[in-house]
Design a protein around this motif. Structure first.
Motif, mmCIF file in Angstrom:
data_model
loop_
_atom_site.group_PDB
_atom_site.id
_atom_site.type_symbol
_atom_site.label_atom_id
_atom_site.label_comp_id
_atom_site.label_asym_id
_atom_site.label_seq_id
_atom_site.Cartn_x
_atom_site.Cartn_y
_atom_site.Cartn_z
ATOM 1 N N LEU A 103 0.831 -1.215 0.000
ATOM 2 C CA LEU A 103 0.000 0.000 0.000
ATOM 3 C C LEU A 103 0.860 1.257 0.000
ATOM 4 O O LEU A 103 0.489 2.271 -0.602
ATOM 5 N N VAL A 104 2.006 1.193 0.660
ATOM 6 C CA VAL A 104 2.927 2.346 0.654
ATOM 7 C C VAL A 104 3.415 2.618 -0.768
ATOM 8 O O VAL A 104 3.536 3.773 -1.182
ATOM 9 N N ILE A 105 3.701 1.543 -1.533
ATOM 10 C CA ILE A 105 4.110 1.724 -2.927
ATOM 11 C C ILE A 105 3.016 2.443 -3.703
ATOM 12 O O ILE A 105 3.282 3.391 -4.466
ATOM 13 N N ALA A 106 1.766 2.003 -3.538
ATOM 14 C CA ALA A 106 0.652 2.658 -4.238
ATOM 15 C C ALA A 106 0.537 4.115 -3.812
ATOM 16 O O ALA A 106 0.313 5.003 -4.652
ATOM 17 N N ASP A 107 0.719 4.386 -2.524
ATOM 18 C CA ASP A 107 0.663 5.768 -2.035
ATOM 19 C C ASP A 107 1.766 6.607 -2.665
ATOM 20 O O ASP A 107 1.544 7.761 -3.068
ATOM 21 N N ASP A 108 2.965 6.034 -2.740
ATOM 22 C CA ASP A 108 4.096 6.759 -3.334
ATOM 23 C C ASP A 108 3.849 7.065 -4.808
ATOM 24 O O ASP A 108 4.393 8.041 -5.338
ATOM 25 N N LEU A 109 3.055 6.226 -5.451
ATOM 26 C CA LEU A 109 2.714 6.448 -6.858
ATOM 27 C C LEU A 109 1.486 7.341 -7.017
ATOM 28 O O LEU A 109 1.036 7.584 -8.131
ATOM 29 N N ASN A 110 0.956 7.817 -5.885
ATOM 30 C CA ASN A 110 -0.224 8.695 -5.865
ATOM 31 C C ASN A 110 -1.436 8.037 -6.522
ATOM 32 O O ASN A 110 -2.198 8.676 -7.252
ATOM 33 N N VAL A 111 -1.584 6.736 -6.237
ATOM 34 C CA VAL A 111 -2.705 5.972 -6.795
ATOM 35 C C VAL A 111 -3.571 5.458 -5.650
ATOM 36 O O VAL A 111 -3.071 4.823 -4.712
ATOM 37 N N GLU A 112 -4.854 5.743 -5.723
ATOM 38 C CA GLU A 112 -5.765 5.317 -4.665
ATOM 39 C C GLU A 112 -6.194 3.868 -4.842
ATOM 40 O O GLU A 112 -6.202 3.086 -3.888
ATOM 41 N N THR A 113 -6.570 3.489 -6.071
ATOM 42 C CA THR A 113 -6.999 2.111 -6.318
ATOM 43 C C THR A 113 -6.119 1.489 -7.400
ATOM 44 O O THR A 113 -5.651 2.174 -8.315
ATOM 45 N N PHE A 114 -5.916 0.196 -7.311
ATOM 46 C CA PHE A 114 -5.033 -0.509 -8.235
ATOM 47 C C PHE A 114 -5.509 -1.939 -8.406
ATOM 48 O O PHE A 114 -6.300 -2.468 -7.610
ATOM 49 N N HIS A 115 -5.023 -2.575 -9.461
ATOM 50 C CA HIS A 115 -5.224 -4.000 -9.670
ATOM 51 C C HIS A 115 -3.994 -4.720 -9.125
ATOM 52 O O HIS A 115 -2.892 -4.172 -9.094
ATOM 53 N N TYR A 116 -4.186 -5.965 -8.728
ATOM 54 C CA TYR A 116 -3.089 -6.698 -8.118
ATOM 55 C C TYR A 116 -3.010 -8.097 -8.717
ATOM 56 O O TYR A 116 -4.037 -8.729 -9.010
ATOM 57 N N ALA A 117 -1.782 -8.572 -8.904
ATOM 58 C CA ALA A 117 -1.552 -9.959 -9.299
ATOM 59 C C ALA A 117 -0.346 -10.472 -8.540
ATOM 60 O O ALA A 117 0.663 -9.766 -8.418
ATOM 61 N N GLY A 118 -0.447 -11.677 -7.997
ATOM 62 C CA GLY A 118 0.660 -12.228 -7.229
ATOM 63 C C GLY A 118 0.708 -13.732 -7.332
ATOM 64 O O GLY A 118 -0.331 -14.402 -7.419
ATOM 65 N N ASP A 119 1.934 -14.260 -7.347
ATOM 66 C CA ASP A 119 2.152 -15.704 -7.439
ATOM 67 C C ASP A 119 2.656 -16.218 -6.096
ATOM 68 O O ASP A 119 3.549 -15.627 -5.487
ATOM 69 N N SER A 120 2.093 -17.330 -5.630
ATOM 70 C CA SER A 120 2.542 -17.992 -4.396
ATOM 71 C C SER A 120 2.462 -17.043 -3.206
ATOM 72 O O SER A 120 1.386 -16.561 -2.889
ATOM 73 N N VAL A 121 3.598 -16.724 -2.550
ATOM 74 C CA VAL A 121 3.537 -15.791 -1.419
ATOM 75 C C VAL A 121 3.016 -14.436 -1.878
ATOM 76 O O VAL A 121 2.343 -13.723 -1.117
ATOM 77 N N GLY A 122 3.306 -14.070 -3.144
ATOM 78 C CA GLY A 122 2.732 -12.841 -3.680
ATOM 79 C C GLY A 122 1.220 -12.904 -3.719
ATOM 80 O O GLY A 122 0.535 -11.897 -3.534
ATOM 81 N N GLY A 123 0.666 -14.097 -3.953
ATOM 82 C CA GLY A 123 -0.775 -14.278 -3.894
ATOM 83 C C GLY A 123 -1.310 -14.183 -2.481
ATOM 84 O O GLY A 123 -2.399 -13.648 -2.244
ATOM 85 N N CYS A 124 -0.555 -14.692 -1.511
ATOM 86 C CA CYS A 124 -0.948 -14.549 -0.104
ATOM 87 C C CYS A 124 -1.042 -13.076 0.277
ATOM 88 O O CYS A 124 -1.973 -12.655 0.980
#
Length: 393
Positions: A74-95
């Motif tokens: 969420l800090v990364i999204a904040d740093d990019l000045n983006v309120e909502t985003f799509h997410y994709a993650g594999d394995s632990v990234g999915g967790c």
């Protein structure tokens, strides 16, 4: 515990496009796992990944939980000045994706969760693996990694992609790997899946051993709005094993056009993205601004062929390509390029000690006078980089 700092890995795409954040699997990096998918989406999607602590460009951290990693995303999204985003993650990234859907559902527009689970493995199994890695290093994980990660025959079909992923594992910090194992040991949101209301696409590999299709079926059936796709002949690292199919699935859930076959313009665009990642935004901006009628074709050729065709190949990670490039530049005496690529090597994760060892090696195989000049240039460039770590060159 506190939020571990996560390094954003910019993979390209329009600044005004929907943001897609990518999460890696244990022992992998964004570059080795997700580049093939990202290249197929950057026409319409702004793609940014992150590396686990002690993996790739990820900085080491104090012990953390999956919830800590989600908060750091969420800090990364904040740093990019983006309120909502799509997410994709594999394995632990999915967790991490599941945790985001529970902790900040208002921030996530959709989630593509690949080869993962509401809980993965057993607590005892993860704690035993953490102890093994602390005692013997990540080399203890290399022997069976190909069997855990890939579908049968994949290594023979795509040896470059497989070797790049295994190389990334070999350079992972052992303590950080162990800490991820300990975070997975206590992660279990099985009883909370029904609370998730964000659209979820669960993607399974048909021959995935660590997280078989049933693990993804459980997620898809228990969340409020879930779908399941099983990729035939795919193992645990679906983004690397089936990038075209994964990119198509993500494009559909994000709501952008399906990725077409790559054109020369796609190659050039991917080359510009990796060129900026390796050399820094300021350096590339200066090069672009300085382009003239005389040099324009040359600049286009370098971006398309050197950066878009070679530096984006999946067979070696950026760190390894930096080592090869430094050696070649020392051997040929290209001192101006050497200074630039010393900075690039630091951006790609090489330490000063590793660069020193590389230059020592060149003294034997390229010649002492060449190495002497290289050490002189490094002595000027590396302190400058360390004074402003990560600063564009």
């Amino acid at each position: 515990m506190s939020n571990p700092p996560l390094t954003a890995i910019h993979l390209g795409g329009p600044d005004d496009g929907p943001l897609l954040l990518l999460g890696p699997s244990l022992g992998t990096t964004t570059a080795t796992l997700w580049t093939g998918v990202a290249q197929r989406l950057v026409d319409h999607v702004r793609v940014v990944g992150w590396d686990l602590p002690g993996h790739g460009r990820g900085r080491r951290a104090h012990p953390f939980t999956i919830a800590d990693l989600a908060a750091a995303v969420l800090v990364i999204a904040d740093d990019l000045n983006v309120e909502t985003f799509h997410y994709a993650g594999d394995s632990v990234g999915g967790c991490v994706g599941l945790q985001l859907l529970l902790d900040a559902p208002q921030r996530v527009s959709s989630a593509t969760l690949l080869c993962t689970g509401a809980a993965i493995g057993t607590p005892d199994g993860w704690l035993a693996r953490a102890a093994t890695v602390r005692a013997g290093g990540v080399d203890t994980m290399l022997a069976g990694a190909a069997e855990r990660w890939f579908a049968p025959g994949f290594v023979d079909r795509e040896p470059g992609t497989a070797s790049a992923l295994l190389d990334a594992l070999s350079h992972t910090d052992a303590e950080s790997y162990a800490q991820v194992c300990e975070a997975l040991a206590v992660f279990d949101v099985t009883n909370q899946l029904s609370e998730i209301v964000t659209p979820v696409l669960a993607v399974a590999g048909s021959v995935d051993v660590p997280t078989p299709p049933e693990s993804l079926r459980r997620i898809a059936s228990d969340v409020k709005d879930g779908d399941l796709v099983v990729l035939e002949g795919v193992g645990h690292l679906a983004p690397a094993e089936a990038p075209q199919r994964v990119a198509g699935l993500i494009a559909e859930i994000v709501g952008v056009p399906q990725p077409p076959s790559k054109t020369l313009e796609d190659v050039h665009r991917a080359g510009m993205a990796v060129r900026r990642e390796v050399l820094g935004e300021a350096h590339v901006d200066r090069a672009v601004a300085g382009t003239t009628d005389l040099t324009a074709d040359f600049q286009h050729m370098i971006t398309q062929y050197a950066w878009g065709t070679i530096w984006t190949r999946p067979g070696l990670d950026l760190r390894s390509r930096s080592m090869i490039t430094l050696t070649a530049l020392v051997a040929r005496g290209h001192h101006e390029e050497l200074a630039m690529h010393l900075r690039a090597a630091r951006r790609n994760g090489l330490s000063n000690d590793e660069i020193k060892e590389l230059l020592m090696q060149t003294a034997i195989y390229c010649g002492v006078p060449d190495a002497n000049s290289a050490f002189r240039i490094a002595a000027e460039v590396l302190p400058e980089f360390d004074e402003h770590p990560g600063a564009p060159s």
